[in-house]
Write a protein that holds these residues in place. Structure first.
Motif, PDB file in Angstrom:
ATOM      1  N   ALA A   1       0.849  -1.192   0.000  1.00 37.12           N
ATOM      2  CA  ALA A   1       0.000   0.000   0.000  1.00 37.12           C
ATOM      3  C   ALA A   1       0.884   1.241   0.000  1.00 37.12           C
TER       4      ALA A   1
ATOM      5  N   LYS B   1      -1.502   9.515  -6.711  1.00 36.74           N
ATOM      6  CA  LYS B   1      -2.543   8.860  -7.516  1.00 36.74           C
ATOM      7  C   LYS B   1      -2.400   7.347  -7.505  1.00 36.74           C
ATOM      8  N   TYR B   2      -1.274   6.834  -7.037  1.00 40.82           N
ATOM      9  CA  TYR B   2      -1.079   5.391  -6.966  1.00 40.82           C
ATOM     10  C   TYR B   2      -1.477   4.885  -5.586  1.00 40.82           C
ATOM     11  N   SER B   3      -2.477   4.021  -5.548  1.00 38.27           N
ATOM     12  CA  SER B   3      -2.923   3.481  -4.265  1.00 38.27           C
ATOM     13  C   SER B   3      -2.000   2.372  -3.774  1.00 38.27           C
ATOM     14  N   ARG B   4      -1.343   1.694  -4.703  1.00 38.10           N
ATOM     15  CA  ARG B   4      -0.424   0.616  -4.341  1.00 38.10           C
ATOM     16  C   ARG B   4       0.798   0.657  -5.243  1.00 38.10           C
TER      17      ARG B   4
ATOM     18  N   GLU C   1      -2.892   2.378 -10.143  1.00 33.99           N
ATOM     19  CA  GLU C   1      -4.085   3.190  -9.940  1.00 33.99           C
ATOM     20  C   GLU C   1      -5.288   2.259  -9.790  1.00 33.99           C
TER      21      GLU C   1
ATOM     22  N   THR D   1      -9.282   1.660  -7.364  1.00 32.88           N
ATOM     23  CA  THR D   1      -9.933   1.728  -6.064  1.00 32.88           C
ATOM     24  C   THR D   1      -9.698   0.432  -5.285  1.00 32.88           C
ATOM     25  N   GLU D   2     -10.017   0.492  -3.992  1.00 32.12           N
ATOM     26  CA  GLU D   2      -9.907  -0.700  -3.150  1.00 32.12           C
ATOM     27  C   GLU D   2     -10.820  -1.806  -3.680  1.00 32.12           C
TER      28      GLU D   2
END
Length: 319
Positions: A96, A104-107, A129, A131-132
Motif C-alpha cells: 500500500a 494517484k497510486y494506491s499501491r 491506480e 480503487t480498493e
C-alpha cells in the motif's frame, strides 16, 4: 462440460525429440541446448506476488505472463523454486502506498527479476491506480494495466540479458491449423476453430497464412458405434512440416453417448481443443512431464484433467 483425454503422444523425430539428460530426466531439445551453452532462455517464470490475497496474486501473475507472451517472451506461472534453471524468475511484493497518501497510486508493485540461480538482475516498481474495490475483486481493467505495465520493462530486461544467438522456440515459428476431416463441414469448423483458440492461449503462434507458417496441424476424426448407445471417438492430431512430412502426433480417445456426438460438437469442441493443445505442446517437446489423460478409455464423463484455462475472467473467490 465434457473433458477429453489426450492419451498418446508420439514425439518429434529429426532432432526435435525430447532427450534424456545424465540423470535420466526427460528434457526438451531446447532445455538441452541452453544447458550446453550455459545461456539463459528468453522465458520467464512468474511467481504470484506477495502482499495480497492468493487469488489476486495468481490473477496478477497470469496477466503478467499473458502480456509477456505478447512481447514475444515465453512465460508461465511457477513457484520459482527450480534450482539451476536456464530461465528467468520474476517475483514481486505488493505494498500500500502509505508514504504518499495523496498520490494517484494506491499501491506499488515492486518486481525483482532474477536468473535461475537466484542472482538478482534488476528491479522495477510499478505504481497501481485503482480503487480498493477494483483491487479486492480483481477488476479485469486493473489487472490488464498491471500486465501491460510490467511486461514491457521486464521483457526489455530479459532481452538485454539474453545476448547469445538462440534457436527460435518452435511454438513461435507459426502453426497453420488445417480444417479437421472426418466430420460434417459445420462440426469440422467448430472443432478447427476451438483447437486454434486453445493453441493461441497456450502460447502457440497460430496463423492462417501459409507464408508465415513453419508447421501445419492436421486433425482426423474416426467414430464407431458400440453397445449401450455409445460411440467410440478417436482423433489423431498430426504435426507436419509445410511439405507434409510428419514430425509427431497426439491421439485423443473417448467413449461418448451417441446423442452427444450427433448433436453437440459445438458444445464439446472447446474441451477437445484444450486437451489437444496440451498434446501438441508435448509433441513439440516444450511441455515436460507426462501428457494428460491415461491409456484407458473412459466411458461417459472421464476424470477431470488439468487444462489451460482463461484466468482473470471472473472475480476471485471469497477468502
Amino acid at each position: 462440460m465434457m473433458r477429453w483425454l489426450s492419451v498418446a503422444v508420439v514425439a518429434f523425430s529429426l532432432g526435435l525429440a525430447a532427450c534424456a539428460g545424465p540423470t535420466g530426466k526427460k528434457v526438451s531439445r531446447w532445455d538441452a541446448y541452453y544447458a550446453r551453452t550455459d545461456t539463459p532462455r528468453a522465458y520467464v517464470e512468474v511467481v504470484p506476488p506477495e502482499g495480497t490475497t492468493v487469488p489476486m496474486a495468481k490473477l496478477i501473475a497470469q496477466y503478467v505472463a499473458d502480456h509477456l507472451k505478447q512481447e514475444k517472451i515465453s512465460a508461465q506461472i511457477g513457484d520459482g523454486k527450480q534450482a539451476n534453471a536456464r530461465h528467468f524468475v520474476l517475483t514481486g511484493m505488493a505494498e500500500a502506498n502509505k508514504a504518499e497518501p495523496r498520490a494517484k497510486y494506491s499501491r506499488i508493485l515492486r518486481w525483482m527479476l532474477s536468473d535461475g540461480n537466484g542472482r538478482l538482475i534488476s528491479t522495477y516498481s510499478l505504481g497501481i491506480e485503482g480503487t480498493e474495490r477494483e483491487w479486492d475483486f480483481g477488476d479485469p481493467q486493473l489487472l490488464a494495466s498491471i500486465g501491460i505495465g510490467t511486461a514491457g520493462p521486464v521483457s526489455q530486461m530479459v532481452l538485454k540479458e539474453v545476448k547469445a544467438t538462440v534457436p527460435i522456440d518452435p511454438l513461435r515459428r507459426g502453426l497453420l491449423v488445417e480444417q479437421v476431416t472426418g466430420l460434417s463441414s459445420d462440426d469440422a469448423r467448430h472443432l478447427t476453430q476451438a483447437v486454434a483458440v486453445a493453441l493461441r492461449t497456450s502460447d502457440v503462434l497460430v496463423t492462417g497464412d501459409p507464408r508465415q507458417a513453419s508447421f501445419r496441424l492436421a486433425g482426423h476424426v474416426e467414430m464407431s458405434n458400440v453397445e449401450g448407445g455409445f460411440v467410440d471417438v478417436r482423433i489423431v492430431w498430426r504435426v507436419l512440416t509445410m511439405d507434409r512430412r510428419e514430425l509427431g502426433s497426439a491421439v485423443q480417445e473417448n467413449r461418448l453417448p451417441a446423442d452427444t456426438v450427433l448433436r453437440r460438437w459445438a458444445d464439446i469442441s472447446p474441451s477437445i481443443g484444450k486437451a489437444a493443445a496440451v498434446g501438441v505442446e508435448h509433441v513439440f517437446g516444450t511441455r515436460v512431464g507426462p501428457p494428460p489423460g491415461a491409456p484407458t478409455r473412459a466411458t461417459g464423463e472421464p476424470p477431470a484433467i488439468v487444462l489451460p484455462g482463461e484466468p482473470g475472467r471472473a472475480m476471485p473467490p471469497p477468502m
